[in-house]
Design an enzyme around this catalytic site. Sequence first.
Site, short mmCIF file in Angstrom:
data_model
loop_
_atom_site.label_atom_id
_atom_site.label_comp_id
_atom_site.label_asym_id
_atom_site.label_seq_id
_atom_site.Cartn_x
_atom_site.Cartn_y
_atom_site.Cartn_z
CE LYS A 105 -4.04 1.92 2.62
NZ LYS A 105 -4.81 1.64 3.87
CG HIS A 107 -2.89 5.23 0.22
ND1 HIS A 107 -3.01 4.21 -0.78
CD2 HIS A 107 -4.19 5.00 0.91
CE1 HIS A 107 -4.05 3.32 -0.90
NE2 HIS A 107 -4.84 3.84 0.25
#
Length: 216
Positions: A105, A107
Amino acid sequence: MPAATDTSQDFLALADEYSALKFGEFTLKSGRVSPYFFNMGEIASGAGMKRLAAGYAAALAASGIAYDSLFGPAYKGIPLVATVACALADHGRDVPFTYNRKEAKDHGEGGTLVGAPLGRRVVIVDDVITAGTAVREAIDLIRAAGSEVAGVLIALDRRERGSDDRSPLAALAEDEGIPTTAVATLDDVIIYAERAGLDIDTRLAVQAYRDAYGVR
């Protein structure tokens, strides 16, 4: 043949009830034609998962593996590790669990690991092992995080020989020094087929498959 346990036979009865265990002719990824097939994704109800997790928890307890954390490889290992942790809590053991994303991921909190921080001694919880690639990736990920892989727990050990005449579980135990355990094995499937009253041709086909491809 080793004696079947109540846990293994209850698990196979569950798999049969949900058509996760099928008998017939199935071409595997390896090209082998198997007289039986196992797809744990068919067990997709709350009651079924509860019984499945209880079988995993019983097998883990019987294994004697010392651990303090569970890890479920994406994707099938994610619901498994969560429900197995719940089953262990029913027996008074509150074990943290972690799983991974397929892609990091970029963010928010970022990274590939989700859930509790990995413990010092981690058990990998998965469904079956074919080539063992996914489990070895999980091993690398856990070790890179500074933790030890205490063991590997799966639903069904087909006990088939690979290219080096060893089963994937045996290879992990021998090459990596990692204890491995399964809720049921191919031998348990043969016992279940007899107890369930499957026709003699089906039972002989499973036995012949074990004789042809099973570990020595």
